[in-house]
Scaffold this active site. Structure first.
Site, PDB file in Angstrom:
ATOM      1  N   GLU A  17      48.702 -24.377 -88.514  1.00 29.43           N
ATOM      2  CA  GLU A  17      48.337 -25.540 -87.532  1.00 29.43           C
ATOM      3  C   GLU A  17      47.201 -25.105 -86.580  1.00 29.43           C
ATOM      4  O   GLU A  17      46.949 -24.225 -86.313  1.00 29.43           O
ATOM      5  CB  GLU A  17      49.800 -25.622 -86.560  1.00 29.43           C
ATOM      6  N   GLN A 211      52.418 -16.039 -73.302  1.00 28.45           N
ATOM      7  CA  GLN A 211      52.790 -17.032 -74.039  1.00 28.45           C
ATOM      8  C   GLN A 211      54.197 -17.231 -74.148  1.00 28.45           C
ATOM      9  O   GLN A 211      54.957 -18.181 -74.271  1.00 28.45           O
ATOM     10  CB  GLN A 211      52.661 -16.916 -75.618  1.00 28.45           C
TER      11      GLN A 211
END
Ligand code: FAD
Length: 300
Positions: A17, A211
């Site tokens: 992606e 993250q």
């Protein structure tokens, strides 16, 4: 190639992606990252879209370039919150003109104070039905192994996924998850509910400790203690955390493949090095990963 056709071949697929830039200033960096990931020849690449359609022009441009310039099948994400039917049709016609054969039809997050009931589209299922009524583009949708945050419970959420499938959604891609057992249970629930479309498992390699919080906030995913131990031990060492995160994601993928899950999508986040390392880690497990789609299908 339509992704419904690709998944119909029932071979393991690995996809990556990318996300578009917020402003034109960063476009070259994104294009370079996209090109490097495309050169890995994944089975397909998805291109996300920003909230409110602000980056749609980049999404379309990147998705078109993937197939035109690199021979990689692409899927353009499209959200419908706040979009009129007229604009949605315009957008679909643009994507068709660019030769894009797949879209991920999404509602998008509802901005604060927004009244979704006054919109042309209230749910992704309505966008799906609309696209299928005017185009033969292949449509996928999102699903949530740990329940969409707005749904009262997983059964209610799955009943709405079923509406999406009944509206013409041809495959589902999951929100990221870090515990495969959660995915396996969810898949059983989907099948029990009579949802038999291909389900693409979404895997996010966490390569920075920072993250973790963002991923949990975004996805509502629960982080297994095995992964939190990794973050505790290696989170302050950038190189070690990156290596450990890639290995964790690779192990998730190997376990999925071993359990008969063919379609794996990596949330590679414009990071060609991460995508390349995961593909390399799987080089004997998906021996044909990296071979062009056409050659690859000739192998099976
Ligand atoms: P829907 O399918 O409409 O579901 C949203 C909520 O509404 C769910 O709780 C559902 O149970 C409920 N619902 C659905 N139908 C009904 C009904 N008839 N009656 C009552 N409730 C109903 N966002 C972006 O902005 N850009 C992206 O590129 C992007 N890509 C994504 C890719 C994936 C694989 C995933 C999992 C998410 C992505 N998102 C993206 C985030 C997504 O837009 C949000 O999660 C959004 O809040 C929901 O979108 P949806 O398409 O799942 O909505």
């Amino acid at each position: 190639m339509k992704l419904s056709e690709l998944f119909g071949k029932k071979i393991p697929t690995l996809s990556f992606e990318v996300f578009p830039p917020k402003t034109s200033g960063n476009y070259d960096t994104v294009k370079t990252a996209t090109a490097e990931i495309a050169k890995l020849k994944p089975d397909f690449m998805s291109v996300t879209c920003g909230a409110g359609g602000k980056t749609d022009i980049y999404t379309a441009d990147i998705a078109a370039s993937l197939s035109r310039d690199y021979g990689v099948t692409s899927i353009a994400h499209m959200t419908c919150v706040g979009t009129s039917r007229e604009n949605a049709e315009k957008r679909i016609r643009e994507l068709e003109k660019l030769g894009i054969e797949n879209i991920l039809a999404l509602r998008g997050d509802i901005p604060d104070g927004f009244d979704i009931n006054k919109c042309d589209f209230r749910h992704a299922s309505e966008l799906t039905a609309f696209v299928k009524s005017i185009s033969d583009i292949c449509v996928g949708g999102a699903c949530y192994p740990e329940c969409h945050p707005e749904a009262a419970n997983i059964n209610e959420d799955i009943s709405h996924i079923k509406e999406k499938v009944n509206a013409g959604c041809e495959f589902l891609t999951t929100q990221m998850f870090f515990d495969n057992n959660i995915f396996y249970k969810y898949l059983c629930k989907l099948r029990d509910a009579g949802i038999n479309t291909p389900v693409v498992a979404g895997i996010m390699p966490i390569t920075h400790a920072s993250q973790v919080e963002r991923a949990v906030k975004l996805s509502g995913s629960c982080m297994p203690s095995r992964f939190l131990d990794i973050v505790d031990r290696f989170g302050s060492d950038a190189a070690a955390m990156k290596q450990a995160g890639i290995i964790y994601a690779t192990e998730q993928i190997i376990d999925l493949l071993a359990n008969g899950i063919n379609a794996v999508h990596v949330y590679s986040m414009n990071k060609p090095d991460v995508a390349a390392k995961i593909q390399e880690n799987l080089s004997c497990i998906i021996p044909s990963a990296g071979v062009s789609v056409q050659d690859r299908h000739a192998l099976f």
